[in-house]
Design a protein around this motif. Structure first.
Motif, PDB file in Angstrom:
ATOM      1  N   TYR A  37       0.829  -1.198   0.000  1.00  0.00           N
ATOM      2  CA  TYR A  37       0.000   0.000   0.000  1.00  0.00           C
ATOM      3  C   TYR A  37       0.872   1.261   0.000  1.00  0.00           C
ATOM      4  CZ  TYR A  37      -2.809   3.723   1.961  1.00  0.00           C
ATOM      5  OH  TYR A  37      -3.390   4.935   2.179  1.00  0.00           O
ATOM      6  N   LEU A  38       1.910   1.263   0.853  1.00  0.00           N
ATOM      7  CA  LEU A  38       2.734   2.469   0.966  1.00  0.00           C
ATOM      8  C   LEU A  38       3.586   2.739  -0.266  1.00  0.00           C
ATOM      9  CD1 LEU A  38       3.013   2.556   4.617  1.00  0.00           C
ATOM     10  CD2 LEU A  38       3.621   4.589   3.365  1.00  0.00           C
ATOM     11  N   LEU A  39       4.075   1.677  -0.881  1.00  0.00           N
ATOM     12  CA  LEU A  39       4.868   1.881  -2.098  1.00  0.00           C
ATOM     13  C   LEU A  39       3.984   2.424  -3.212  1.00  0.00           C
ATOM     14  CD1 LEU A  39       7.305  -1.155  -2.275  1.00  0.00           C
ATOM     15  CD2 LEU A  39       7.779   1.179  -1.568  1.00  0.00           C
ATOM     16  N   TRP A  41       1.309   4.155  -2.762  1.00  0.00           N
ATOM     17  CA  TRP A  41       1.007   5.525  -2.350  1.00  0.00           C
ATOM     18  C   TRP A  41       2.185   6.455  -2.673  1.00  0.00           C
ATOM     19  CZ3 TRP A  41       3.801   7.974   1.577  1.00  0.00           C
ATOM     20  CH2 TRP A  41       3.288   9.195   2.010  1.00  0.00           C
ATOM     21  N   ARG A  42       3.399   5.965  -2.429  1.00  0.00           N
ATOM     22  CA  ARG A  42       4.583   6.773  -2.730  1.00  0.00           C
ATOM     23  C   ARG A  42       4.668   7.079  -4.218  1.00  0.00           C
ATOM     24  NH1 ARG A  42      10.421   4.068  -2.892  1.00  0.00           N
ATOM     25  NH2 ARG A  42       9.415   3.191  -4.715  1.00  0.00           N
ATOM     26  N   LYS A  45       2.089   9.600  -5.142  1.00  0.00           N
ATOM     27  CA  LYS A  45       2.406  10.933  -4.628  1.00  0.00           C
ATOM     28  C   LYS A  45       3.497  11.607  -5.437  1.00  0.00           C
ATOM     29  CE  LYS A  45       0.566  12.513  -0.822  1.00  0.00           C
ATOM     30  NZ  LYS A  45       0.601  13.712  -0.043  1.00  0.00           N
ATOM     31  N   VAL A  46       4.486  10.809  -5.790  1.00  0.00           N
ATOM     32  CA  VAL A  46       5.680  11.364  -6.404  1.00  0.00           C
ATOM     33  C   VAL A  46       5.474  11.653  -7.881  1.00  0.00           C
ATOM     34  CG1 VAL A  46       8.010  10.720  -7.095  1.00  0.00           C
ATOM     35  CG2 VAL A  46       7.268  10.355  -4.758  1.00  0.00           C
ATOM     36  N   ARG A  49       4.407  15.204  -8.790  1.00  0.00           N
ATOM     37  CA  ARG A  49       4.970  16.327  -8.029  1.00  0.00           C
ATOM     38  C   ARG A  49       5.666  17.268  -8.994  1.00  0.00           C
ATOM     39  NH1 ARG A  49       5.921  15.531  -1.946  1.00  0.00           N
ATOM     40  NH2 ARG A  49       3.733  15.434  -1.494  1.00  0.00           N
ATOM     41  N   GLN A  50       5.624  18.538  -8.656  1.00  0.00           N
ATOM     42  CA  GLN A  50       6.261  19.563  -9.494  1.00  0.00           C
ATOM     43  C   GLN A  50       5.715  19.594 -10.909  1.00  0.00           C
ATOM     44  OE1 GLN A  50      10.454  20.182  -9.507  1.00  0.00           O
ATOM     45  NE2 GLN A  50      10.487  20.762  -7.361  1.00  0.00           N
ATOM     46  N   GLN A 116      18.386  -0.444  -4.740  1.00  0.00           N
ATOM     47  CA  GLN A 116      18.939  -0.037  -3.452  1.00  0.00           C
ATOM     48  C   GLN A 116      18.175  -0.713  -2.303  1.00  0.00           C
ATOM     49  OE1 GLN A 116      17.929   3.615  -1.853  1.00  0.00           O
ATOM     50  NE2 GLN A 116      19.878   4.008  -0.864  1.00  0.00           N
TER      51      GLN A 116
END
Lengths: 280, 408
Positions: A37-39, A41-42, A45-46, A49-50, A116
């Motif tokens: 879920y968080l990945l 969401w990331r 979100k990203v 951006r910009q 990474q």
């Protein structure tokens, strides 16, 4: 020496890989569902951006593609042989196609991009490509809103059954995209050829799917198109929305191919997964 | 005591990858198998990064892992955290593991501090609920309250490290695995982190396994130390004894043949010896000691021999052959010996690390030998010892004269 703790079953045992057990793997993914879920969401979100128009990009892409095709073929306000406005016809195909192509291309490079994390932390690797596909559902949702608006504009209203059957179709679409996505992502870890070859295949794929033309227009060569699992999904999607006759062969073949891809994908991924951190 | 980790017969083999054979593209693989359809695809050359590792760790222990670079310490941590699979053997774990092999894994520069705390927390194995519960503590520990809603890409590197570490420090696994991550960050924050690690182990009964090159840290916080050499556990047991064994192994060094191949200059021998010329890693503060280096230069070149002394993972003192002239030394091919004599009362009581290199400063390292450890010990002639009740302040011990005059 005797220890009290020896009698207790260890919480986890680390051993060399001996075969693989899909149930253990699936259980592991389930335990890490918050990470999935968080990945997702990331990524979501990203992604925008910009940018000035932000999430509107998700709508913009298929909409512009639709306008381009309508313009190129000069079919303003034309009706296809199915009795649907061409703009609506193309857009409905594009919504499915965009989901598929974006999912597959995002998923395919996902593992390499997360190298990474993969070399520094343990988690079921399959979460990385899956997260990319989860994110695509947000774009799909937005595209569907636009599709609904277009349908209202063109006075094309689906039946209730048709509307409900969109859900299993979207699930099938998700599974087929995920299956191909995970295979390619694992393959790309070892052979980076994938990330160079894939854009071409995706470009070509648009023309080998009934996005801008109807399956029927191919006449007796239709079966060839059916080998592409997306064909059945696009056909079913249109049948559901525009109350067209349902081609069960095409849907059946899609389901079968999806199932095969899914099993092959899981098998290949889980076999390859153990070596990711050493190869990547 | 209950063991929480039990490692038996653990080994990890890596194939030695030869660029030509293995880094292939898909086409190479296909073409190779067409050309040599019956050839086995396996590379036959391989090496054991770890072999026959047996180790039992009890609940609540802090275990330090020491050894030279490239001896398999990190591989062991990677296996324990599940990142890579062992080739043989077994690890049984009676608890939840979190590993911190790198600070800030999964941090995304475009996300804000707040968002990254959640993301990183979950990546490291917390649930979102746990992160929420600890959120204020994490922020306070990192001291970044004001920048919580700033994108991390605008953070200074210090702030970034602090935030990243503080997320990790608030993990609540049963077993925490930490690689040499404390070497980064400022000294004050390092201390805070070490304190946190000790606290976590003592008060909450968590087990910590960590790798460090900083022997002072290892000695001060671990209950047990494993010394790994060439993929084997050479010694494991009480902290001081094991650290001593490691140090006495690192007072002298003899290059193996393969290490000297194709180098324009290489160090073949290093030895730390006490005033009487015996190799030793425990050196009394009131006596001088020497560091002897033998090295070979194969081409005519200009370079300089450089000694770097570390304390607390920071450079304490650097000295080169050329410090007086300020220019490189012209070397003709041949074998050389250099001796550095450290006078008495130079380094203070404590543990130090020495790295030696032949280099062309800021251009090229011709050869480097790292990780020689020695300890300066107090003796009867160390009078300062009596002054401060056994406490040691600072790393330098030069007895500089202080002239005192009575003015009135």
């Amino acid at each position: 020496m005797y220890y009290m703790g020896m009698n207790e079953k260890p919480l986890k045992t680390i051993e060399p890989r001996v075969g693989f057990n899909p149930f253990i793997e699936i259980g592991d993914v389930w335990r890490h569902r918050e990470l999935l879920y968080l990945l997702a969401w990331r990524d979501y979100k990203v992604r925008y951006r910009q940018t000035i128009i932000g999430i509107a990009w998700a709508i913009f892409q298929p909409l512009m593609a639709m306008l381009a095709f309508v313009f190129i073929f000069g079919k303003f306000n034309q009706i296809t042989d199915n009795g649907i406005n061409y703009a609506l016809f193309v857009y409905s195909g594009l919504v499915i196609w965009q989901f598929f192509s974006n999912s597959v291309s995002e998923a395919s490079t996902s593992l390499v991009q997360s190298s990474q994390m993969i070399t520094k932390i343990y988690f079921p690797r399959i979460i990385v490509p899956l997260a990319k596909i989860v994110t695509q559902f947000i774009d799909l949702g937005l595209s569907l809103v636009i599709l609904a608006a277009l349908m209202i504009y063109f006075h094309s209203f689906p039946t209730f059954v048709g509307l409900i059957s969109v859900i299993p179709i979207v699930i099938l679409l998700g599974i087929v995209s995920a299956s191909i996505g995970i295979i390619l992502s694992a393959f790309n870890v070892k052979y980076r050829d994938v990330q160079y070859a894939l854009p071409y295949f995706i470009q070509m794929g648009l023309f080998f799917s009934p996005v801008i033309y109807s399956s029927a227009s191919l006449g007796k060569y239709q079966w060839l198109l059916n080998l592409n699992p997306i064909t059945g999904i696009i056909n079913a999607f249109r049948s559901a929305l525009f109350s067209l006759p349902v081609s069960w062969t095409s849907i059946g073949i899609s389901c079968l191919i999806t199932l095969m891809l899914f099993m092959a994908g899981m098998y290949y991924f889980m076999r390859a997964e153990g070596a990711f951190s050493d190869v990547i | 005591m209950k063991p929480i980790i039990e490692i038996t017969g653990l080994g990890k083999k890596y194939p030695i990858i030869h660029e030509k054979a293995c880094y292939g593209t898909l086409r190479d693989t296909i073409m190779n198998s067409l050309h040599h359809p019956f050839a086995s695809k396996k590379t036959h050359e391989s090496f054991w990064a770890l072999k026959d590792i047996n180790l039992t760790v009890n609940r609540g222990d802090i275990v330090g892992i020491i050894g030279r670079n490239g001896t398999g310490k990190s591989t062991l941590l990677k296996i324990l955290s599940g990142i890579t699979k062992p080739t043989e053997g077994k690890v049984k774990l009676w608890g939840r593991v979190s590993s911190l092999l790198e600070v800030g894994t999964g941090f995304h520069p475009e996300l804000t501090g707040r968002e990254n705390i959640y993301l990183n927390g979950v990546i490291l194995g917390m649930t979102r609920k746990e992160v929420s519960k600890k959120f204020d503590e994490i922020v306070a520990f990192a001291g970044i309250e004001r920048f919580l809603d700033t994108q991390v890409k605008h953070y200074s590197s210090g702030m970034y490290m602090r935030l990243a570490f503080s997320v990790a420090a608030h993990l609540e696994p049963d077993i925490l695995i930490v690689d040499e991550v404390l070497a980064v960050g400022d000294a004050e924050f390092q201390k805070k982190c070490l304190g946190k690690m000790e606290e976590v182990s003592k008060e909450q009964g968590r087990t910590v396994i960590f790798v460090s090159h900083n022997l002072d840290v290892v000695q001060s916080i671990s209950q047990k130390v494993a010394y790994i050499s060439d993929g084997h556990i050479k010694q494991v047991g009480k902290t001081i004894e094991t650290v001593d064994a490691y140090m006495s192994d690192t007072v002298s060094y003899q290059a193996k043949d393969f290490e000297t191949k194709n180098k324009s200059a290489f160090i073949s021998k290093v030895r730390i010896s006490d005033e009487n010329g015996n190799p030793s890693s425990n050196l009394p503060i009131s006596l001088s000691f020497t560091i002897d280096i033998e090295y070979t230069v194969t081409n005519k070149l200009e370079a300089v021999l450089c000694f770097l002394f570390f304390a607390d993972s920071k450079i304490l003192y650097a000295v080169t052959e050329a410090d007086k002239e300020g220019k490189l030394r012209l070397y003709m091919p041949g074998k050389y010996r250099a001796t550095l004599k450290i006078p008495e009362f130079f380094f203070n009581v404590g543990t130090y690390r020495l790295d030696i290199s032949i280099q062309v400063p800021s251009i090229e390292y011709l050869d480097t030998k790292e990780g020689f450890n020695f300890r300066i010990i107090s003796d009867s002639r160390d009078k300062r010892n009596q002054l401060f009740g056994g406490k040691v302040y600072g790393h330098m011990a030069s007895l500089l004269p202080i002239e005192t005059k009575k003015l009135q």
